[in-house]
Design a protein around this motif. Structure first.
Motif, PDB file in Angstrom:
ATOM      1  N   GLY A  23     -22.912  23.474  -8.739  1.00 13.05           N
ATOM      2  CA  GLY A  23     -23.933  23.240  -7.731  1.00 13.05           C
ATOM      3  C   GLY A  23     -24.635  21.916  -7.950  1.00 13.05           C
ATOM      4  N   MET A  24     -24.941  21.647  -9.223  1.00  9.33           N
ATOM      5  CA  MET A  24     -25.574  20.377  -9.560  1.00  9.33           C
ATOM      6  C   MET A  24     -24.626  19.210  -9.289  1.00  9.33           C
ATOM      7  SD  MET A  24     -27.223  19.444 -13.225  1.00  9.33           S
ATOM      8  CE  MET A  24     -25.732  20.023 -14.020  1.00  9.33           C
ATOM      9  N   GLN A  25     -23.371  19.350  -9.707  1.00  4.85           N
ATOM     10  CA  GLN A  25     -22.398  18.284  -9.467  1.00  4.85           C
ATOM     11  C   GLN A  25     -22.129  18.111  -7.977  1.00  4.85           C
ATOM     12  OE1 GLN A  25     -18.845  18.728 -11.827  1.00  4.85           O
ATOM     13  NE2 GLN A  25     -20.003  19.143 -13.694  1.00  4.85           N
ATOM     14  N   VAL A  31     -24.760  12.679  -3.141  1.00  2.23           N
ATOM     15  CA  VAL A  31     -25.483  11.410  -3.299  1.00  2.23           C
ATOM     16  C   VAL A  31     -24.500  10.272  -3.588  1.00  2.23           C
ATOM     17  CG1 VAL A  31     -27.237  10.183  -4.626  1.00  2.23           C
ATOM     18  CG2 VAL A  31     -27.539  12.612  -4.114  1.00  2.23           C
ATOM     19  N   LEU A  32     -23.540  10.533  -4.495  1.00  4.56           N
ATOM     20  CA  LEU A  32     -22.570   9.495  -4.850  1.00  4.56           C
ATOM     21  C   LEU A  32     -21.691   9.118  -3.657  1.00  4.56           C
ATOM     22  CD1 LEU A  32     -21.424  10.715  -8.391  1.00  4.56           C
ATOM     23  CD2 LEU A  32     -22.792   8.695  -7.869  1.00  4.56           C
ATOM     24  N   ALA A  33     -21.322  10.118  -2.853  1.00  3.90           N
ATOM     25  CA  ALA A  33     -20.477   9.833  -1.691  1.00  3.90           C
ATOM     26  C   ALA A  33     -21.186   8.936  -0.697  1.00  3.90           C
ATOM     27  CB  ALA A  33     -20.067  11.141  -1.011  1.00  3.90           C
ATOM     28  N   GLY A 156     -24.312  13.432 -14.634  1.00  4.48           N
ATOM     29  CA  GLY A 156     -24.499  13.280 -13.196  1.00  4.48           C
ATOM     30  C   GLY A 156     -25.658  12.355 -12.854  1.00  4.48           C
ATOM     31  N   CYS A 157     -26.770  12.539 -13.552  1.00  7.96           N
ATOM     32  CA  CYS A 157     -27.930  11.673 -13.297  1.00  7.96           C
ATOM     33  C   CYS A 157     -27.616  10.217 -13.643  1.00  7.96           C
ATOM     34  CB  CYS A 157     -29.131  12.155 -14.102  1.00  7.96           C
ATOM     35  SG  CYS A 157     -29.811  13.733 -13.532  1.00  7.96           S
ATOM     36  N   SER A 158     -26.886  10.008 -14.730  1.00  6.81           N
ATOM     37  CA  SER A 158     -26.536   8.635 -15.106  1.00  6.81           C
ATOM     38  C   SER A 158     -25.589   8.006 -14.086  1.00  6.81           C
ATOM     39  CB  SER A 158     -25.903   8.614 -16.501  1.00  6.81           C
ATOM     40  OG  SER A 158     -24.647   9.268 -16.502  1.00  6.81           O
ATOM     41  N   SER A 159     -24.679   8.807 -13.530  1.00  2.00           N
ATOM     42  CA  SER A 159     -23.756   8.252 -12.533  1.00  2.00           C
ATOM     43  C   SER A 159     -24.495   7.839 -11.266  1.00  2.00           C
ATOM     44  CB  SER A 159     -22.658   9.266 -12.207  1.00  2.00           C
ATOM     45  OG  SER A 159     -23.194  10.415 -11.581  1.00  2.00           O
ATOM     46  N   VAL A 160     -25.475   8.645 -10.849  1.00  7.15           N
ATOM     47  CA  VAL A 160     -26.260   8.298  -9.660  1.00  7.15           C
ATOM     48  C   VAL A 160     -27.061   7.026  -9.914  1.00  7.15           C
ATOM     49  CG1 VAL A 160     -28.195   9.010  -8.203  1.00  7.15           C
ATOM     50  CG2 VAL A 160     -26.388  10.650  -8.778  1.00  7.15           C
ATOM     51  N   GLY A 165     -27.471   1.271  -8.814  1.00  5.03           N
ATOM     52  CA  GLY A 165     -27.596  -0.078  -9.353  1.00  5.03           C
ATOM     53  C   GLY A 165     -26.435  -0.991  -9.021  1.00  5.03           C
ATOM     54  N   GLY A 166     -25.465  -0.480  -8.246  1.00  6.63           N
ATOM     55  CA  GLY A 166     -24.357  -1.316  -7.808  1.00  6.63           C
ATOM     56  C   GLY A 166     -23.171  -1.380  -8.756  1.00  6.63           C
TER      57      GLY A 166
END
Length: 486
Positions: A23-25, A31-33, A156-160, A165-166
């Motif tokens: 669910g978190m992922q 968001v990532l998409a 997940g938070c680090s990936s977002v 940040g580009g």
């Protein structure tokens, strides 16, 4: 604690953590998409096709062998760790050297560094596996569950943050490495084992007989599942594979949340009862009935609501991902049978036969995808569906023979859940007919809420109100929890 209670307790923790983690992922994926483009995900999938395949070789199936073994000492664990770390170092060096050729072959210079950085996982995994195997063997899935949720949240938070940040595709690669490193560090505190180098050829040979069978089976299965991505990547490009992978991953969401999580306790329980065909027979059909009950409505719902769901969650640029989702999600019916069948074959030391089935399925999907890719995403998805139909049918026949089951038992096991799902589909069809024809496109959120609400209500009501004999103690357990009836 009895075997049944142990399975249920372990499954609750694994499914609960998977639900929280997935669910978190899922939320993070939305968001990532929106921050990234399909090509970013496509490039990651391309790299992971190769690192994932070799990762199965790196494990050597020794972990599964230790889980299944009647007895396993600390020395066994240290020898397996040493073997895996040696293989991991060798694999990393090979990937580092071939990275330029890999980038040239796909015509993307960025693949060189992506492959080299992604391959660092082979140096981390042995430290994770040492402790993960010990925890699985002792059925301490609670610790594994909590660890999985924690590391998934941090990664997940680090990936977002990196995507915002580009960093592009690097946000996906670096966050994965961070999650693996944290997992290795934390899990080392959960067991009495400490990593140290120790090699014993006798122990390696002792566990490798079963391990090689499991590895061969996993390798062929992996190749079968990734052949479509490879063909789409080479012939369609990163954008097409990104769209296909998004639809495919959504189609397998119930599998990842529930089916994949209960495999470990079921496999361990069947291994513990490997000399009792009757017990394995019971566990086999029990697993099928529960998977059909709890996952099939999710698969069918994803297929029915594919396009408005994709557009609502990810935006219009991902709309074509609904095409493979509509075709692949109904395959969940086959997963509910094939996955328990695989556990039976593994626990009864018939993994070699499963490997032959997966090899044939690999051939089917390869030929089908080569033909189907010219017809776009739908052609590739249909090829996968044909392959899955064959492999599940053959796997079931092998498992049925192993435990002395009969086809009519499968039909009797599946009938209540199939009836319940048929009622849900009638409800979804009725809602679609009652609502305005353009509502899925003009107001997709309202359409999703109305359809999911009606379908879920009918399904839950049917489960709780149908005669208890249809679902046995599972229905009674929920009635007692909800204080329905006596």
């Amino acid at each position: 604690m009895s075997l049944g209670q142990s399975i249920r307790s372990s499954s609750k923790w694994l499914v609960g953590s998977a639900l929280a983690g997935q669910g978190m992922q899922f939320a993070i994926g939305i968001v990532l998409a929106r921050l990234l483009v399909p090509a970013d995900f496509g490039m990651l999938v391309t790299v992971q096709m190769f690192t994932g395949f070799v990762g199965l070789v790196a494990s050597g199936g020794l972990g599964q062998a230790l889980i299944r073994a009647r007895d396993a000492t600390e020395r066994d664990f240290q020898v397996v760790f040493t073997t895996q770390i040696g293989i991991g170092v060798a694999i990393y060096l090979v990937f580092f050297l071939i990275a330029p050729w890999f980038a040239d072959w796909f015509g993307q210079l960025l693949y060189r560094e992506l492959l080299r950085v992604s391959a660092l996982t082979f140096l981390i995994r042995p430290f994770q596996n040492l402790h993960n195997i010990w925890l699985q063997r002792h059925m301490r899935f609670r610790e594994l569950s909590r660890l999985g949720v924690l590391t998934a949240f941090i990664a997940g938070c680090s990936s977002v943050a990196m995507a915002a940040g580009g960093f592009g595709v690097w946000s996906l690669v670096l966050s994965g490495l961070l999650g693996g490193t944290l997992s290795a560090l934390i899990v080392s505190r959960l067991t009495p084992l400490r990593a140290r180098l120790l090699f014993d050829a006798t122990i390696v040979r002792q566990h490798s007989a079963f391990g090689l069978k499991m590895t061969g089976n996993d390798l062929v299965g992996y190749l079968s599942s990734q052949t479509s991505n490879f063909i789409v990547t080479k012939m369609g490009g990163p954008v097409m594979v990104g769209l296909f992978n998004k639809g495919d991953s959504l189609a397998k969401l119930p599998f990842n949340i529930i089916s994949a999580q209960i495999y470990a306790p079921i496999f361990r329980a069947m291994s513990a009862e490997q000399d009792s065909a009757d017990r394995i027979h019971y566990l086999f059909h029990r697993a099928i009935s529960l998977l059909l009950l709890y996952t099939l409505p999710l698969y069918l719902g994803l297929a029915w609501l594919a396009e408005p769901l994709i557009v609502t969650l990810y935006g219009q640029k991902w709309a074509d991902a609904a095409i493979p989702l509509e075709i692949l999600a109904p395959l969940g019916l086959l997963y509910c049978i094939g996955h328990p069948a695989g556990a039976v074959l593994g626990a009864t030391n018939r993994a070699g036969r499963e490997a032959l089935v997966q090899t044939a399925a690999w051939g089917v999907v390869a030929i089908g995808c080569l033909i189907g890719v010219s017809h776009g995403l739908a052609g590739v998805a249909i090829a996968i569906a044909v392959s899955q139909l064959y492999s599940t049918s053959h796997m079931y026949l092998l498992a049925r023979k192993a435990v002395g089951a009969r086809t009519r038992e499968l039909l009797r096991t599946a009938a209540p859940a199939l009836l319940l799902n048929a009622l849900m589909l009638v409800a979804l069809w009725s809602v679609e007919r009652l609502l305005p024809a353009d509502m899925p496109k003009s107001s997709p959120v309202l359409y999703l809420m109305a359809s999911a609400g009606a379908g879920g209500l009918v399904y839950c009501a049917g489960f709780l109100l149908m005669p208890a004999r249809f679902f046995g103690d599972e229905s009674l357990r929920w009635r007692r929890m909800l204080r329905i009836g006596r």
